[in-house]
Write a protein that holds these residues in place. Structure first.
Motif, PDB file in Angstrom:
ATOM      1  N   ARG A 114      -7.890   6.834  -0.113  1.00 35.71           N
ATOM      2  CA  ARG A 114      -7.819   5.503  -1.548  1.00 35.71           C
ATOM      3  C   ARG A 114      -7.883   6.020  -3.334  1.00 35.71           C
ATOM      4  O   ARG A 114      -9.144   6.787  -2.630  1.00 35.71           O
ATOM      5  CB  ARG A 114      -8.267   3.800  -1.669  1.00 35.71           C
TER       6      ARG A 114
ATOM      7  N   GLU B  26     -11.851   4.391   4.760  1.00 37.37           N
ATOM      8  CA  GLU B  26     -11.538   4.744   3.863  1.00 37.37           C
ATOM      9  C   GLU B  26     -11.592   5.365   2.923  1.00 37.37           C
ATOM     10  O   GLU B  26     -10.602   5.930   2.308  1.00 37.37           O
ATOM     11  CB  GLU B  26     -10.838   3.284   3.681  1.00 37.37           C
TER      12      GLU B  26
ATOM     13  N   LYS C 119       0.534  -0.956  -0.115  1.00 39.57           N
ATOM     14  CA  LYS C 119      -0.701   0.256  -0.162  1.00 39.57           C
ATOM     15  C   LYS C 119       0.934   1.353   0.034  1.00 39.57           C
ATOM     16  O   LYS C 119       1.685   1.497   1.288  1.00 39.57           O
ATOM     17  CB  LYS C 119      -1.230  -0.454   1.553  1.00 39.57           C
TER      18      LYS C 119
ATOM     19  N   ILE D  19      -6.219  10.439   5.256  1.00 43.08           N
ATOM     20  CA  ILE D  19      -6.079   9.313   4.367  1.00 43.08           C
ATOM     21  C   ILE D  19      -6.313   8.418   3.271  1.00 43.08           C
ATOM     22  O   ILE D  19      -7.808   8.350   3.845  1.00 43.08           O
ATOM     23  CB  ILE D  19      -4.783   8.436   4.899  1.00 43.08           C
TER      24      ILE D  19
ATOM     25  N   GLY E 131      -4.292  12.489  10.524  1.00 39.92           N
ATOM     26  CA  GLY E 131      -5.292  10.640  10.282  1.00 39.92           C
ATOM     27  C   GLY E 131      -6.404  10.700  10.127  1.00 39.92           C
ATOM     28  O   GLY E 131      -6.922  11.765   9.543  1.00 39.92           O
ATOM     29  N   ASN E 132      -7.087   9.790  10.071  1.00 41.93           N
ATOM     30  CA  ASN E 132      -8.664   9.104   9.117  1.00 41.93           C
ATOM     31  C   ASN E 132      -9.547   9.583  11.088  1.00 41.93           C
ATOM     32  O   ASN E 132      -9.203   9.027  11.935  1.00 41.93           O
ATOM     33  CB  ASN E 132      -9.087   8.184   8.471  1.00 41.93           C
TER      34      ASN E 132
ATOM     35  N   SER F 290      -2.551   2.169  10.725  1.00 42.57           N
ATOM     36  CA  SER F 290      -3.957   2.245  10.592  1.00 42.57           C
ATOM     37  C   SER F 290      -4.607   1.464   9.310  1.00 42.57           C
ATOM     38  O   SER F 290      -5.798   0.677   8.936  1.00 42.57           O
ATOM     39  CB  SER F 290      -4.679   2.637  11.728  1.00 42.57           C
ATOM     40  N   CYS F 291      -4.061   2.386   8.920  1.00 39.19           N
ATOM     41  CA  CYS F 291      -4.214   2.109   7.110  1.00 39.19           C
ATOM     42  C   CYS F 291      -3.942   0.713   6.259  1.00 39.19           C
ATOM     43  O   CYS F 291      -4.144   0.853   4.858  1.00 39.19           O
ATOM     44  CB  CYS F 291      -4.637   3.647   6.567  1.00 39.19           C
TER      45      CYS F 291
ATOM     46  N   ARG G 298     -10.908  12.998   6.731  1.00 37.76           N
ATOM     47  CA  ARG G 298     -10.354  11.807   6.250  1.00 37.76           C
ATOM     48  C   ARG G 298      -9.487  12.644   5.789  1.00 37.76           C
ATOM     49  O   ARG G 298      -9.572  13.130   4.335  1.00 37.76           O
ATOM     50  CB  ARG G 298     -11.673  11.143   5.249  1.00 37.76           C
TER      51      ARG G 298
ATOM     52  N   ASN H 280      -0.761   6.232  12.600  1.00 36.06           N
ATOM     53  CA  ASN H 280      -2.134   6.590  10.681  1.00 36.06           C
ATOM     54  C   ASN H 280      -2.142   5.896  10.199  1.00 36.06           C
ATOM     55  O   ASN H 280      -2.852   4.960   9.084  1.00 36.06           O
ATOM     56  CB  ASN H 280      -2.385   7.997  11.000  1.00 36.06           C
TER      57      ASN H 280
ATOM     58  N   TYR I 298      -2.933   5.526  -2.055  1.00 31.69           N
ATOM     59  CA  TYR I 298      -3.241   6.498  -1.419  1.00 31.69           C
ATOM     60  C   TYR I 298      -2.726   7.377  -1.242  1.00 31.69           C
ATOM     61  O   TYR I 298      -1.966   8.396  -1.988  1.00 31.69           O
ATOM     62  CB  TYR I 298      -3.409   5.699  -0.118  1.00 31.69           C
TER      63      TYR I 298
ATOM     64  N   GLN J 176     -13.427   3.485   0.297  1.00 34.88           N
ATOM     65  CA  GLN J 176     -13.068   2.704  -1.207  1.00 34.88           C
ATOM     66  C   GLN J 176     -14.328   2.702  -1.910  1.00 34.88           C
ATOM     67  O   GLN J 176     -14.924   1.355  -2.324  1.00 34.88           O
ATOM     68  CB  GLN J 176     -13.320   1.552  -0.214  1.00 34.88           C
TER      69      GLN J 176
END
Length: 812
Positions: A126, A82, A31, A124, A75-76, A166-167, A122, A163, A63, A84
């Motif tokens: 994708r 996320e 990622k 971070i 971070g989120n 976590s992702c 939000r 962060n 991302y 998606q």
């Protein structure tokens, strides 16, 4: 900029994108997150676009991190998605090619923290392939940037690590300046201890700690200042220089109208790269840079030079000041100080202008788009190949080669310049700058001073004829200007030959004065007049003219015709002794088809074509289902078409080197149908196809347009536009102006060294990246494909593949 002391590691280069889409050897895909940080610079969006697409192509999840280090620290928010989601209306792609995760339109519009929009909390996010479409031509950074005080503390970096984990992100690409890249390296150096602390405090699980035991990182230099060591060019510098030159070109006309003096302050911090390049580009009269400060008596020194210029007839005065300008005692020199000095000592009406953040703005020029694309590709290659043992790399460019530089060493050397300046070790500071910067300052001094102390003894002074041959190209006049002033500074007589070899035979020859060429740096075309006639039309007449006018050196400025002219003169010189004068060729052609070198004129034409392509893409997208075919010049060399396609985001490019076949057209039409079927309903993107005008004798622009129009049926319609001679451009790019000055000086030095010598082989001044070389005619002949009027080796053809990769042709 580059320095010989920095250790560079040769990058894997573009060969990596020719492999199949790289499936990760791990159980889960890597990622990769991409972020921008620090001051914004043009080209950042193109770099993000390139990195995202390359990551997806390599089989990774991509991302973006909004708002730089600040966003990574935030971070989120808990419970936030996320990113998606796949909105209704999007056709499903294959396992690798997923068009969107839903946030592309929001990101492109620069949406902030509005609750109703869906990005609040939000940072971070994708992204899919189409979430970064249309980003190439946008200025600034669409994902935002911010300097973050919290990240400078370990507690902030701990949050950032949490962060990322976590992702599930295990690779990070950061585009920014030396401060941002230093933060990137520090995060990586502390990563093991940060993970341990997070695990010990139960903020991550043992599984997460094991999975994220190391962080892969790479950096891209994004800075308009041009002060980063180890790289010849930093992202944003060409665009910032263009903005400066556009502004000063406009100021010059009003300054001349009123016989005023203008002082213009430009950005650059402790670097004078922008100031010195701008000074050469606009034909300024004086420049202040921090690496080479004047004495404390700078007022008298400056005014003495400017007064002499006024005496010979200058109507205006332009002084350029780097924002970090100082005198030799480290006293700051401000624009207002200079303005007051001009009014008091020169008794002229003076104005001062601080350009400020306008230098950062606007859409990126073609060079920044291409550099960003290449660096984004290599940044992803670097993280995909990284191991815990490899150093943190920053992606740079040296002599037109993308390289990986050890990040911490490059940052350290960058900071050393400022340290040397503060310690008054100016020679050491200047030595850490690249040779182009040092050479540029020397050239500027030479061509801006009216009276010179470097004149040669009278016996060594020569009569040097300057003529342009072939089609006009941007930068020709800048080269003539520098050549004329170099000659005058050294005591030579510069002879203007009007209308090429025909004018030489007819006696259309006259000396050039210092003031006569003063405004030529900014002008397109050729003030001397040019044509494609070669000297063998009347070789004896050429020889007679050389004898009659006592010409002791020939400076030819032009493309393949100038090369052929030098070849003819050399071949005939054994029979006709009058032709045995040193002859040198400066490459100037929009097609850049001279072997072993780049050419002045190419940058001007490239930006002209890209600007037209941007306009057509806007029109095509507004019409939703429109495919525009854009034809540009270049002869049998497709370089201009390919570079324009890469910079403009074209989806297909046709060149003479690869030709066009029915099978190829069928495959391209089939791919285009698949591509359109993946678009959102109601939001179909218009698309661009670049065509070199000599790509095929059978399939011209009208034929291609008709074939694709028939194949498109209900999916798209086609339109076409042929640029023709508009490719030559009306505004000479700063890159062409600076290159012209460097090449012209080198060419004159060659003639100067060889005056009076018998049977000197003609030569060409070549330029590759920042390096200038003198190459003899025999080597040029060996490297030439005369049938197609282009080099035998076409190293740039790999950019055609990269253009198609960025369009998605290798995944759909």
């Amino acid at each position: 900029m580059s320095s010989s002391g920095t250790v560079a590691v040769q990058a894997t280069g573009l060969k990596s994108f020719k492999q199949d889409a790289g499936k990760s050897t791990q159980q889960e895909p890597i990622k990769v997150a991409v972020m921008t940080s620090g001051g914004d610079s043009a080209g950042m969006n193109a770099a993000v676009r390139s990195a995202v697409k390359m990551a997806i192509y390599k089989g990774a999840h991509a991302y973006v991190i909004r708002e730089g280090w600040e966003g990574l620290v935030r971070g989120n928010e808990a419970g936030s998605e996320e990113g998606q989601r796949t909105p209704t209306g999007y056709a499903k792609g294959n396992d690798v090619f997923i068009p969107t995760y839903g946030e592309g339109d929001l990101l492109r519009e620069g949406v902030g923290e509005a609750d109703e929009i869906g990005l609040k909390g939000r940072y971070i996010v994708r992204v899919g392939w189409d979430d970064v479409r249309g980003w190439m031509s946008e200025g600034g950074t669409l994902i935002g940037t911010a300097r973050c005080a919290e990240f400078r503390e370990r507690s902030g970096r701990l949050k950032a690590a949490k962060n990322l984990i976590s992702c599930g992100i295990n690779a990070l690409v950061c585009c920014g300046g030396d401060g941002s890249l230093s933060g990137l390296d520090r995060l990586r150096q502390e990563w093991s201890s940060l993970v341990k602390e997070l695990h010990d405090t139960n903020k991550i699980t043992s599984k997460q700690a094991e999975k994220h035991s190391s962080l892969r990182v790479s950096g891209i230099v994004g800075s308009i200042d041009g002060d980063f060591s180890g790289t010849d060019l930093s992202l944003g510098f060409p665009t910032a220089l263009t903005r400066i030159v556009e502004a000063i070109d406009s100021i010059s006309s009003t300054a001349s109208s009123h016989q005023r003096a203008f002082v213009v302050e430009v950005m650059g911090r402790a670097s004078g790269a922008l100031a010195s390049s701008a000074a050469i580009s606009v034909g300024a009269d004086y420049v202040f840079v921090p690496e080479r400060p004047p004495s404390v008596n700078w007022r008298d020194e400056m005014c003495d030079i400017l007064r002499r210029q006024r005496i010979v007839g200058k109507r205006r005065t332009i002084v350029i000041l780097a924002e970090g300008a100082i005198d030799s005692d480290l006293n700051p020199i401000k624009a207002e100080d200079v303005r007051l000095c001009l009014e008091k000592q020169l008794q002229v009406d003076a104005r001062s202008t601080i350009l400020g953040h306008v230098q950062r703005g606007g859409k990126p020029v073609a060079e920044d788009r291409i550099l960003a694309t290449l660096q984004g590709v290599e940044a992803v290659n670097a993280v995909m190949e990284a191991t815990p043992e490899t150093p943190s790399y920053v992606i740079g460019i040296r002599d037109d080669t993308i390289v990986r530089l050890p990040l911490i060493e490059a940052v350290k050397q960058t900071h050393q310049v400022s340290e040397h300046i503060q310690n008054k070790q100016f020679d050491k500071a200047l030595a850490l700058r690249d040779p182009e910067f040092i050479e540029g300052l020397s050239t500027f001094d030479l061509i801006s001073h009216v009276d010179s102390t470097i004149k040669l003894p009278e016996k060594q002074q020569a009569r040097i004829a300057i003529l342009t041959v072939g089609a006009p190209a941007g930068g020709m006049n800048a080269a003539i200007r520098t050549a004329a002033r170099y000659c005058q500074a050294r005591g030579h007589t510069p002879l203007a030959v009007h209308n090429g070899f025909d004018g030489l035979v007819d006696g259309q020859i006259a000396p050039l004065s210092w003031i006569q060429v003063d405004n030529w740096a900014v002008r397109s075309g050729s003030e001397l007049g040019t044509n494609r006639h070669l000297p063998d039309r009347n070789i004896q007449g050429v020889a007679d003219a050389i004898t009659k006018h006592k010409i002791q050196g020939l400076l030819l400025i032009g493309g393949f015709e100038a090369f052929l002219s030098a070849k003819i003169l050399h071949e005939q010189s054994e029979k006709i002794k009058a032709l045995q004068v040193p002859t040198v060729h400066i490459p100037a052609t929009l097609s850049s088809n001279i072997p072993l070198t780049e050419s002045i004129g190419f940058s001007t034409s490239l930006n002209e074509v890209v600007n037209a392509a941007d306009t057509l893409k806007r029109s095509a997208s507004a019409s939703r289902n429109r495919v525009f075919f854009l034809s540009c010049q270049g002869g049998k060399e497709g370089r201009l078409a390919v570079f324009s396609a890469l910079a403009a985001g074209a989806v297909i490019v046709y060149t003479p080197e690869t030709g066009i076949t029915l099978q190829q057209l069928d495959a391209d039409a089939a791919w285009l149908r698949k591509r359109y079927q993946l678009d959102t309903k109601g939001k179909t993107e218009g698309r661009l196809v670049m065509v070199a005008d000599k790509a095929s004798d059978a399939f011209n622009l009208d034929a291609l347009k008709s074939i694709f129009n028939e194949e498109g049926k209900s999916l798209w319609s086609t339109r076409g536009s042929e640029l023709g001679h508009l490719c030559q451009g009306s505004n000479v790019s700063p890159i062409d102006r600076c290159r012209a000055a460097r090449l012209a000086r080198k060419a004159c030095e060659f003639i100067e060294e060889n005056v009076g010598k018998q049977n000197t082989m003609p030569a060409i001044v070549t330029i590759n990246g920042t390096r200038l070389d003198i190459v003899t005619l025999d080597k040029l002949i060996e490297a030439s494909d005369f049938a197609n009027r282009r080099p035998k080796e076409l190293t740039w053809l790999e950019y055609k593949e990269l253009t198609e990769l960025m369009a998605g042709k290798k995944l759909i």
